[in-house]
Enzyme design. Structure first.
Site, PDB file in Angstrom:
ATOM      1  N   LYS A 109       9.075   3.482   7.328  1.00 11.85           N
ATOM      2  CA  LYS A 109       8.340   2.798   8.399  1.00 11.85           C
ATOM      3  C   LYS A 109       8.830   3.236   9.772  1.00 11.85           C
ATOM      4  CE  LYS A 109       6.955  -1.349   5.879  1.00 11.85           C
ATOM      5  NZ  LYS A 109       7.072  -2.804   5.754  1.00 11.85           N
ATOM      6  N   LYS A 192       1.203   5.599  -3.172  1.00 12.13           N
ATOM      7  CA  LYS A 192       0.813   4.245  -3.572  1.00 12.13           C
ATOM      8  C   LYS A 192      -0.307   3.750  -2.647  1.00 12.13           C
ATOM      9  CE  LYS A 192       3.857   1.601  -0.654  1.00 12.13           C
ATOM     10  NZ  LYS A 192       4.894   0.690  -0.372  1.00 12.13           N
ATOM     11  N   LYS A 195      -2.007  -0.299   2.943  1.00 10.26           N
ATOM     12  CA  LYS A 195      -2.828  -0.453   4.143  1.00 10.26           C
ATOM     13  C   LYS A 195      -2.501   0.648   5.159  1.00 10.26           C
ATOM     14  CE  LYS A 195      -5.445  -2.893   7.016  1.00 10.26           C
ATOM     15  NZ  LYS A 195      -6.808  -3.299   6.832  1.00 10.26           N
TER      16      LYS A 195
HETATM   17  P1  TYM Z   1       4.069  -6.659   1.061  1.00  9.51           P
HETATM   18  O1  TYM Z   1       3.388  -7.685   1.884  1.00  9.51           O
HETATM   19  O2  TYM Z   1       4.114  -5.257   1.550  1.00  9.51           O
HETATM   20  O3  TYM Z   1       3.412  -6.604  -0.375  1.00  9.51           O
HETATM   21  C1  TYM Z   1       3.232  -7.768  -1.165  1.00  9.51           C
HETATM   22  C2  TYM Z   1       3.480  -7.421  -2.617  1.00  9.51           C
HETATM   23  O4  TYM Z   1       2.574  -6.409  -3.067  1.00  9.51           O
HETATM   24  C3  TYM Z   1       3.294  -5.393  -3.735  1.00  9.51           C
HETATM   25  N1  TYM Z   1       2.588  -4.111  -3.562  1.00  9.51           N
HETATM   26  C4  TYM Z   1       2.218  -3.305  -4.569  1.00  9.51           C
HETATM   27  N2  TYM Z   1       2.369  -3.400  -5.902  1.00  9.51           N
HETATM   28  C5  TYM Z   1       1.853  -2.420  -6.653  1.00  9.51           C
HETATM   29  N3  TYM Z   1       1.200  -1.340  -6.155  1.00  9.51           N
HETATM   30  C6  TYM Z   1       1.021  -1.187  -4.830  1.00  9.51           C
HETATM   31  N4  TYM Z   1       0.376  -0.133  -4.337  1.00  9.51           N
HETATM   32  C7  TYM Z   1       1.550  -2.216  -3.967  1.00  9.51           C
HETATM   33  N5  TYM Z   1       1.575  -2.380  -2.619  1.00  9.51           N
HETATM   34  C8  TYM Z   1       2.205  -3.548  -2.385  1.00  9.51           C
HETATM   35  C9  TYM Z   1       4.655  -5.387  -3.070  1.00  9.51           C
HETATM   36  O5  TYM Z   1       5.629  -4.784  -3.889  1.00  9.51           O
HETATM   37  C10 TYM Z   1       4.898  -6.864  -2.854  1.00  9.51           C
HETATM   38  O6  TYM Z   1       5.454  -7.463  -4.005  1.00  9.51           O
HETATM   39  N6  TYM Z   1       8.927  -7.293   1.833  1.00  9.51           N
HETATM   40  C11 TYM Z   1       7.786  -7.849   1.134  1.00  9.51           C
HETATM   41  C12 TYM Z   1       7.502  -9.300   1.475  1.00  9.51           C
HETATM   42  C13 TYM Z   1       8.649 -10.231   1.286  1.00  9.51           C
HETATM   43  C14 TYM Z   1       9.217 -10.648   0.060  1.00  9.51           C
HETATM   44  C15 TYM Z   1      10.244 -11.586   0.396  1.00  9.51           C
HETATM   45  C16 TYM Z   1       8.973 -10.313  -1.264  1.00  9.51           C
HETATM   46  C17 TYM Z   1       9.321 -10.889   2.286  1.00  9.51           C
HETATM   47  N7  TYM Z   1      10.280 -11.694   1.740  1.00  9.51           N
HETATM   48  C18 TYM Z   1      11.017 -12.195  -0.575  1.00  9.51           C
HETATM   49  C19 TYM Z   1       9.766 -10.939  -2.237  1.00  9.51           C
HETATM   50  C20 TYM Z   1      10.774 -11.848  -1.892  1.00  9.51           C
HETATM   51  C21 TYM Z   1       6.573  -7.043   1.523  1.00  9.51           C
HETATM   52  O7  TYM Z   1       6.505  -6.449   2.552  1.00  9.51           O
HETATM   53  O8  TYM Z   1       5.542  -7.151   0.676  1.00  9.51           O
END
Ligand code: TYM
Length: 329
Positions: A109, A192, A195
């Site tokens: 990022k 992957k 967005k």
């Molecule tokens: P975020 O908002 O980017 O994504 C939310 C969830 O979607 C999953 N994900 C995917 N899984 C499979 N294939 C894909 N292409 C794909 N893109 C996204 C992500 O792995 C995620 O589980 N850091 C985290 C948010 C967060 C969090 C937490 C998660 C903040 N605090 C505590 C768990 C526990 C994030 O940015 O997810």
């Protein structure tokens, strides 16, 4: 169980749903589950205030639309529970600069934002995530593959705190389902679905017009072969479509390969487009219902925040005591 999702894009994409949210729905039945919209994490990159507020509501509505039930789980907005930022600070002071620097998501990022556009918040993003998880004494964290490293760091920090002070935190495990851990971009199966990285045609946004998504499935990039079979290296595009089909239909990859024997890639794509439409239409209708009643949505989130705070404040009080803060009179 604890997990979170960012409200940054308004509509979730299919990777978010299959990689994480679907498991959240399943896991709320038999577990004490906490799920949140992580608005504190969202502001690690610039956000327009009105859009952030709107996207936070849209995100919560989608989680309810996907099947989260406030009677069965605790659904809340991260900034409603100030203990996240408070424990986040403590964890900042226990994390090495070097170990934070090794986080691959930060490297990705920050390289996109450039040195000037990269905030310190983006750097300490995983440490806030550690606080999110540890506050609720989570045993498991249902996420996609891209979050594994953050959960591993959480384990290290929980163990560090427990051995430096006294046993305080549950050491959590990532809960990652192999089949849906990494949903790939429909136009570039080497990356992957996301967005930020996907082209519009490669990304299935859950709130888009279903017909537009059906079209994207039909024009998904495959390969020059003709036989529908599973091979992540040689047939990354077809394998991705098979995994998505399997997740939505409940059929195993083997069953699907047998089902598509003698048929061309087009048959797989058409069936997948239908399957997705069947799922997404009721999802959108339920999401819309919650969006049409913002008072009810806010009530649900208010109750969730109260339930979350009850747990989080207890953990934080123990932590403050263990590290030697003088209690207020
Ligand atoms: P975020 O908002 O980017 O994504 C939310 C969830 O979607 C999953 N994900 C995917 N899984 C499979 N294939 C894909 N292409 C794909 N893109 C996204 C992500 O792995 C995620 O589980 N850091 C985290 C948010 C967060 C969090 C937490 C998660 C903040 N605090 C505590 C768990 C526990 C994030 O940015 O997810």
């Amino acid at each position: 169980m604890l997990s979170g999702i960012q409200p940054t894009s308004g509509s979730f994409h299919l990777g978010n749903y299959l990689g994480a949210v679907r498991q959240w729905v399943d896991l709320q039945e038999a577990n004490d589950a906490f799920y949140m919209v992580v608005d504190l994490h969202a502001i690690t990159v610039p956000q327009d205030p009105a859009t952030l507020r709107e996207n936070t509501r849209i995100s919560a509505a989608q989680l309810l639309g996907a099947g989260l039930d406030p009677e069965r789980c605790t659904l809340f907005v991260q900034s409603h529970v100030p203990e996240h930022a408070q424990l986040g600070w403590v964890m900042n002071c226990l994390t090495g600069f070097g170990e934070a620097s090794r986080m691959t998501q930060f490297k990705d990022k920050s390289s996109k934002q450039g040195a000037e556009g990269t905030t310190v918040g983006l750097f300490t993003y995983p440490i806030l995530q550690i606080a999110d998880i540890l506050l609720y004494q989570a045993d498991a964290v249902p996420v996609g593959e891209d979050q594994r490293q953050h959960v591993e760091l959480t384990r290290d920090l929980a163990e560090r705190f427990n051995s430096r002070y006294a046993p305080t935190f549950t050491v959590p495990k990532p809960y990652i389902l192999k089949e849906t851990a990494k949903i790939q971009d429909l136009q570039d199966p080497a990356i992957k679905m996301s967005k930020s990285a996907s082209s519009p045609k490669g990304l299935i946004s859950l709130l888009d017009e279903p017909k537009a998504s059906a079209k994207k499935f039909k024009s998904a990039v495959t390969d020059t072969g003709t036989v529908v079979s599973y091979d992540e290296q040689e047939k990354a595009g077809v394998s991705n479509l098979l995994r998505i089909h399997s997740a939505l239909s409940g059929q195993s990859i083997e069953q699907l390969v047998a089902h598509f024997e003698g048929k061309m890639y087009g048959a797989l794509k058409t069936e997948l487009a239908e399957l997705f439409t069947e799922w997404v239409e009721p999802f959108q209708a339920r999401t819309r219902e919650f969006l049409d009643d913002p008072a009810e949505l806010d009530r649900v989130l208010g109750l969730g925040a109260d339930k979350a705070r009850a747990v989080a404040s207890e953990t934080l009080a123990t932590v403050y005591d263990r590290i030697g803060f003088l209690p207020p009179k």
